[in-house]
Design an enzyme around this catalytic site. Structure first.
Site, PDB file in Angstrom:
ATOM      1  CD  GLU A 158       0.835  -1.450   8.136  1.00 12.42           C
ATOM      2  OE1 GLU A 158       0.425  -0.877   8.847  1.00 12.42           O
ATOM      3  OE2 GLU A 158       1.102  -1.268   7.091  1.00 12.42           O
ATOM      4  CD  GLU A 166       8.236  -0.157   7.495  1.00 13.03           C
ATOM      5  OE1 GLU A 166       8.115   1.035   6.864  1.00 13.03           O
ATOM      6  OE2 GLU A 166       6.925  -0.903   7.239  1.00 13.03           O
ATOM      7  CG  ASP A 215      -0.249  -0.152   2.500  1.00  9.64           C
ATOM      8  OD1 ASP A 215       0.931  -0.003   2.797  1.00  9.64           O
ATOM      9  OD2 ASP A 215      -1.124   0.026   3.530  1.00  9.64           O
ATOM     10  CB  SER A 216       4.662   1.818  -0.057  1.00 11.27           C
ATOM     11  OG  SER A 216       4.870   0.583  -0.729  1.00 11.27           O
TER      12      SER A 216
END
Length: 293
Positions: free
Chosen positions: A119, A186, A48-49
Site C-alpha cells: 500500500e 480502492e 490482510d483483510s
C-alpha cells in the site's frame, strides 16, 4: 482446475491491451482458494483483510507477517494453478530495505506466493523498485489504503477533487515507473480511476473504483455474505447468501442432536458391519501428486 494455465504478469498486460477484464478475489484458506480456482478466477489475493473477515479484528493493522505467511501457504495448497498475491502487512516495508526483503522472502519462500502487494504511492516507490529488482513482482495499492486508516481519518472515498485526483495519478505513475506489474485502486471515484487506467500501461484493478478499471477485486466474504451480521456496501454485489445457509445448517444439526434424530441408522457402525475404507476422515479430498484415476 486440472489443465488450467496460471496467469502471469505478461499475460495480464496483454489482457489490458486486448480489453479483457481481469478477475481477482480474496481467499484466506485451502477451501476458499480451491473453490475460487474451480470458478476460474484469474488471480487470488491473500489480503490482510483476513484481519477483518477471518481473525475478528476491527482493522487490518493487527495482522502480522506470521499471519500472512500461514494463510498464504494454505491458499497456495488450495489453488496450485492460480496466480497468488499476498499483502505485505502493516509496517513491514516502511523501515530499511533489508527488513522489507526479509518479509518478501518469507511470503515467497514460506507462503509460496507469486507476488506481493504494498500500500502506498510515491513514498514507497523506491522500496517497490528494490523489491522488483530482486526478482519479485509487486502489485501496487493506492486510493483508500486500509493500513493508513487512522491517518486518513476513516474509510473515505478518494479522488473527489482535482488536487486529490492529481495526487493519485502521481502515485500510480510512480508505482509504474518503479516496476509494479499492476495497481489496485480502492474506493476511488470512477472518473479518477478511469483517467488513471487510461494513462497507465499496466493494469488497474478496482475495488469500489467504478466500471473502467482493467479488472475488479472483491472480498470473498462480501460477495458470498459469509458474515454475521453482514453489512451491505455500495461497491459490492453479492452473489450468494452463504452465511444464512451455514447458520441454518448448524441450527438443524443442533436440533437433530437435541431430539436424537442424529445419528440415524445410516450413520452408525455395528459389530457385523463390513470393513469400510474411507478416502478421508474430515472434509473433502486432495488428489495426491503422481496419482492416476
Amino acid at each position: 482446475m486440472a489443465g488450467k494455465q496460471a496467469l502471469n504478469i505478461v499475460k495480464m498486460k496483454n489482457m489490458k491491451k486486448k480489453g479483457v477484464p481481469i478477475t481477482m478475489l480474496t481467499a484466506y484458506d485451502y477451501p476458499s482458494a480451491k473453490l475460487a480456482e474451480e470458478a476460474d478466477i484469474d488471480m487470488i489475493l491473500v489480503g490482510d483483510s483476513l484481519g477483518n473477515v477471518v481473525l475478528g479484528y476491527n482493522s487490518t493493522i493487527p495482522v502480522t507477517l506470521d499471519d500472512m505467511v500461514y494463510h498464504t501457504r494454505a491458499v497456495a495448497r488450495g489453488a496450485e494453478e492460480t496466480f497468488i498475491v499476498a499483502d505485505m502487512p502493516f509496517m513491514t516495508y516502511h523501515g530499511g530495505i533489508d527488513e522489507s526483503l526479509r518479509g518478501v522472502r518469507r511470503l515467497m519462500q514460506e507462503g509460496h506466493a507469486h507476488a506481493v502487494t504494498m500500500e502506498g504511492g510515491e513514498e514507497i516507490a523506491d522500496t517497490v523498485k528494490r523489491i522488483v529488482q530482486s526478482g519479485v513482482p509487486v502489485l501496487g495499492h493506492i486510493g483508500l489504503t486500509p493500513q493508513s486508516v487512522n491517518q486518513i481519518g476513516g474509510y473515505r472515498i478518494q479522488g473527489k477533487d482535482a488536487l486529490d485526483a492529481e495526487r493519485l495519478m502521481n502515485d500510480a505513475k510512480a508505482l509504474e515507473a518503479a516496476g509494479a506489474f499492476a495497481v489496485v485502486l480502492e474506493l476511488v471515484t470512477e472518473e479518477t480511476a478511469a483517467e488513471i487506467s487510461k494513462v497507465l500501461s499496466i493494469p488497474t484493478i478496482g475495488i469500489g473504483a467504478g466500471r473502467y478499471c482493467d479488472g475488479q477485486v472483491l472480498v470473498y466474504h462480501d460477495i458470498l455474505k459469509y458474515a454475521s451480521p453482514y453489512r451491505d456496501k455500495r461497491f459490492v454485489k453479492t452473489y450468494a447468501d452463504v452465511g444464512t445457509i451455514i447458520r441454518d445448517g448448524i441450527s438443524q444439526y443442533v436440533r437433530e442432536v437435541k431430539d436424537r434424530s442424529f445419528p440415524a441408522e445410516e450413520h452408525v457402525f455395528k459389530t457385523e458391519t463390513k470393513a469400510v475404507v474411507e478416502t478421508t476422515l474430515y472434509g473433502g479430498t486432495k488428489e495426491k501428486v503422481g496419482t492416476t484415476s
